[in-house]
Design a protein around this motif. Sequence first.
Motif, mmCIF file in Angstrom:
data_model
loop_
_atom_site.group_PDB
_atom_site.id
_atom_site.type_symbol
_atom_site.label_atom_id
_atom_site.label_comp_id
_atom_site.label_asym_id
_atom_site.label_seq_id
_atom_site.Cartn_x
_atom_site.Cartn_y
_atom_site.Cartn_z
ATOM 1 N N ALA A 1 0.721 -1.168 -0.013
ATOM 2 C CA ALA A 1 -0.203 0.061 -0.064
ATOM 3 C C ALA A 1 0.927 1.212 -0.049
ATOM 4 O O ALA A 1 1.995 1.157 0.436
ATOM 5 C CB ALA A 1 -0.984 0.047 1.228
ATOM 6 N N ASP A 2 0.137 2.269 -0.392
ATOM 7 C CA ASP A 2 1.207 3.781 -0.496
ATOM 8 C C ASP A 2 0.593 4.409 0.731
ATOM 9 O O ASP A 2 -0.628 4.008 1.157
ATOM 10 C CB ASP A 2 0.656 4.130 -1.704
ATOM 11 N N PRO A 3 1.325 5.320 1.280
ATOM 12 C CA PRO A 3 0.667 6.306 2.256
ATOM 13 C C PRO A 3 -0.375 7.032 1.764
ATOM 14 O O PRO A 3 -0.673 7.434 0.431
ATOM 15 C CB PRO A 3 1.992 7.516 2.557
ATOM 16 N N GLY A 4 -1.323 7.220 2.641
ATOM 17 C CA GLY A 4 -2.868 7.417 2.244
ATOM 18 C C GLY A 4 -3.848 6.817 1.618
ATOM 19 O O GLY A 4 -4.674 7.212 1.074
ATOM 20 N N GLN A 5 -3.278 5.333 1.594
ATOM 21 C CA GLN A 5 -4.257 4.502 1.002
ATOM 22 C C GLN A 5 -4.871 3.701 2.042
ATOM 23 O O GLN A 5 -4.324 3.364 2.969
ATOM 24 C CB GLN A 5 -3.336 3.605 0.157
#
Lengths: 115, 115
Positions: free
Chosen positions: A6-10
């Motif tokens: 996952a990416d930050p903010g996901q």
Amino acid sequence: MALKHADPGQVIDLSPYGSRLSAAQSIALFKSEDLEVMRLVLMAGKAMPSHHVAGEITIQCIEGSVEVAAEDATHVLRPGHLLYLSGRAPHALLALEDASVLVTVALKRIPPAAA
Amino acid sequence: MALKHADPGQVIDLSPYGSRLSAAQSIALFKSEDLEVMRLVLMAGKAMPSHHVAGEITIQCIEGSVEVAAEDATHVLRPGHLLYLSGRAPHALLALEDASVLVTVALKRIPPAAA
């Protein structure tokens, strides 16, 4: 372990797998600068032998139940239970029922060498 | 925020408060070398203004729903949803319904001065 970071903010959905649990796989959710977060799937009777990591960790049971041997004691984690362990603390897991657990590891970074 | 710190190797029950939610308070579960973990209680309409911390964090919704504004986007977290944010990322929370959320912060330690 399947990789699907996952990416930050996901937003990551950690809802219980339920009937899909037996087909689920352990997954690394993300590993970044400070934290590594994974969701482990362990079928009943499966064990993860004793091991340790440098940083502190939390183990949170999402579904099923797991026995965690650590810190000179054995704990049974059921849904909603969270255990935190010191860095370098050896710990072993045994699934008492088909289970998925969230593991959060504080990563230890080697400080940059002095100039 | 009430202080009631857990020790390493202690099981923490994060089950939803349910009918006890309105009487619950935000609580610092533990703060140790690498990690700080707290359970925030926010009643519907209550906000936590934009702020940031040095290390990466995860925000996990246990019950209710919260809106998180961060990383140039707004996310609605419902039970079982987890969001992770980069260190130093400003974020603000707004409870859309009475909610409790688990927040895990990777603590940044200042490396010891070079000898």
